[in-house]
Motif scaffolding. Structure first.
Motif, PDB file in Angstrom:
ATOM      1  N   ARG A   1      26.752 -25.461  87.386  1.00 50.72           N
ATOM      2  CA  ARG A   1      26.907 -24.250  88.185  1.00 50.72           C
ATOM      3  C   ARG A   1      26.058 -24.336  89.464  1.00 50.72           C
ATOM      4  O   ARG A   1      26.495 -23.940  90.550  1.00 50.72           O
ATOM      5  CB  ARG A   1      26.517 -23.031  87.353  1.00 50.72           C
ATOM      6  N   ARG A   2      24.862 -24.870  89.327  1.00 52.44           N
ATOM      7  CA  ARG A   2      23.971 -24.995  90.496  1.00 52.44           C
ATOM      8  C   ARG A   2      24.577 -25.929  91.539  1.00 52.44           C
ATOM      9  O   ARG A   2      24.580 -25.623  92.740  1.00 52.44           O
ATOM     10  CB  ARG A   2      22.602 -25.510  90.027  1.00 52.44           C
ATOM     11  N   HIS A   3      25.109 -27.067  91.091  1.00 50.69           N
ATOM     12  CA  HIS A   3      25.700 -28.018  92.030  1.00 50.69           C
ATOM     13  C   HIS A   3      27.017 -27.503  92.594  1.00 50.69           C
ATOM     14  O   HIS A   3      27.374 -27.812  93.741  1.00 50.69           O
ATOM     15  CB  HIS A   3      25.884 -29.363  91.352  1.00 50.69           C
ATOM     16  N   LEU A   4      27.739 -26.730  91.813  1.00 52.55           N
ATOM     17  CA  LEU A   4      28.989 -26.152  92.292  1.00 52.55           C
ATOM     18  C   LEU A   4      28.720 -25.150  93.414  1.00 52.55           C
ATOM     19  O   LEU A   4      29.419 -25.142  94.439  1.00 52.55           O
ATOM     20  CB  LEU A   4      29.719 -25.472  91.129  1.00 52.55           C
ATOM     21  N   HIS A   5      27.696 -24.321  93.242  1.00 55.24           N
ATOM     22  CA  HIS A   5      27.345 -23.377  94.290  1.00 55.24           C
ATOM     23  C   HIS A   5      26.887 -24.110  95.556  1.00 55.24           C
ATOM     24  O   HIS A   5      27.245 -23.711  96.679  1.00 55.24           O
ATOM     25  CB  HIS A   5      26.235 -22.441  93.804  1.00 55.24           C
TER      26      HIS A   5
END
Length: 475
Positions: free
Chosen positions: A139-143
């Motif tokens: 989720r962090r890398h997607l954001h």
């Protein structure tokens, strides 16, 4: 609002919650517009981690069963109205009727699994554990990828984003001994698109293509769609029997690191023999590096591509087994002679892949999170493998022999000589006690046995399921 949800602590918690919430919505017991409890409240009621509930809500949102309203909570969406029955269509004569019929007749044995619910204890092969997916890191890398995309162009190159190709090349050089740079990598929509591109570029009507027998069923369909003549080459305890390869084959498809479905690894002698055969005949070898990242014993074996000095091997891999099938991200390490043709075929097929996911995966790999995730998966699947081997050495020993496998999250089990057990009937009986079994005959095997995948079943679940199988086999 209290929901009637029952949690079995011996099974994956998130999957249970998701399945039951989905059922409540689709059955109408949670009506359109109903508000779901806040994640914190439902987590407390069920004794779950709040993150587990949040991830279930996120999945339901992606499936368009619920919607999140800012500052208000999550609400059940209206289900799509059932389409009215249509009158039977009038037969239409089409000039391409024979071609259409040929595609309708293609073998797609895995299609029937797509919408079939898994059993409580399911030994399906090739399916990773959803609970192991690194949600927080991803989720962090997607954001971060979303922010990065807002500053760049709208399209990715047909070969894939350079940052991802560099990360893939670095990982494969380190982990699999593949000799490549970013220029050799073509990012695809899963391994299946890589196979499709290779088959379309390499073979046409009447050309001979060699495949392992037993083997991966979708390859047969791809080759038949091209009108190829298929040569089924047997597999033994050393892998593909290279002496049985036809001299006129344009390509050979093989799974040398972890053969599907038998699980054996190709010996060093066979690897050299296969490369010598390819050099003599001019054929291309498609090396499907099926779930080889999960190694449990012995030293890693050299990839065929790393041993190849003539540019004959196309190395295919995927993130479907290591991360999640839903990402649809794979790659082919293309020999120089094929690279431009594959890029043209890729561009005609889909122009380019999903930039957002490619950005996210590139960041995920560059930070080292991918290798960390693989180590966690190997530890977990290793426990499951040990539990499976213990069961076959104990309760199931009178009837079945588990074939050895160095890597991957499935093994094959063969019925012992003199056994009159029918694998198909056993699978049907096992379904009645909520155990999913898969006969080897479904993959073209001429031996009676079972494919025992352990990606979707916990160690305790394996023990419970094998006990039930032994009870079905007992006289």
């Amino acid at each position: 609002m209290d929901l009637h949800i029952v949690i079995d602590r011996s099974q994956p918690l998130g999957e249970q919650l998701l399945r039951q919430l989905r059922g409540l919505i689709r059955s109408g017991r949670l009506a359109t517009g109903a508000q779901l409890p806040p994640t914190r409240l439902l987590a407390e009621q069920l004794g779950l981690a709040r993150q587990t509930v949040a991830e279930a809500y996120e999945r339901l949102t992606l499936e368009q069963l619920i919607e999140a309203r800012r500052g208000r909570g999550s609400f059940v969406r209206a289900l799509p109205a059932a389409e009215p029955e249509r009158p039977a269509p009038t037969p239409v004569r089409l000039a391409s009727a024979a071609r259409i019929a040929a595609f309708q007749a293609l073998p797609v044995p895995l299609l029937r699994f797509a919408d079939s619910p898994l059993a409580r204890w399911d030994f399906i092969g090739g399916s990773p554990e959803p609970a192991l997916f690194p949600h927080e890191d991803w989720r962090r890398h997607l954001h971060a990828a979303q922010r990065q995309m807002s500053q760049g162009g709208a399209h990715a190159p047909p070969a894939g984003l350079l940052a991802l190709r560099e990360a893939i090349a670095e990982h494969l050089t380190f982990a699999r001994g593949v000799r490549c740079s970013a220029a050799d990598v073509i990012v695809t929509q899963g391994a299946q698109q890589a196979f499709d591109l290779l088959v379309r570029v390499l073979v046409g009507p009447g050309d001979v293509a060699a495949i392992e027998s037993p083997g991966y069923p979708p390859i047969t369909g791809l080759l038949q769609a091209q009108g190829a003549r298929i040569a089924h080459v047997p597999v033994d305890e050393q892998g593909l029997v290279t002496d049985a390869l036809p001299p006129d084959a344009r390509l050979v498809y093989t799974t040398p690191a972890h053969q599907f479905p038998l699980g054996v690894a190709m010996s060093a002698v066979r690897r050299r023999a296969l490369l010598d055969w390819a050099a003599r005949t001019g054929a291309v070898v498609i090396e499907d590096d099926y779930d080889s990242e999960f190694r449990f014993e012995g030293q890693p074996r050299d990839s065929l591509q790393g041993l190849d000095t003539d540019g004959r091997v196309a190395f295919v891999g995927s993130f479907s087994k290591t991360l999640a099938p839903s990402l649809r991200l794979g790659y082919v390490i293309a020999p120089l002679a094929l690279r431009d043709a594959l890029l043209h075929a890729k561009h005609l097929a889909d122009v380019h892949g999903p930039r957002l996911l490619q950005h996210a995966l590139a960041r995920f790999m560059a930070e080292g999170a991918y290798r960390k995730h693989l180590r966690r998966c190997v530890a977990e699947y290793g426990l499951r493998r040990e539990r499976l081997m213990a069961g076959f050495a104990g309760a199931l020993a009178p009837w079945l022999t588990l074939l050895p496998a160095e890597a991957g999250f499935h093994q094959a089990a063969l019925f012992k000589a003199g056994s009159d057990i029918d694998a198909t009937r056993l699978a049907a009986l096992a379904r009645r006690v909520d155990v999913g079994l898969y006969p080897l005959q479904g993959f073209g095997a001429d031996r009676d046995g079972l494919l025992m995948g352990f990606g979707r079943i916990t160690p305790d679940g394996i023990a419970a399921a094998l006990t039930r199988i032994a009870e079905l086999l007992a006289p």
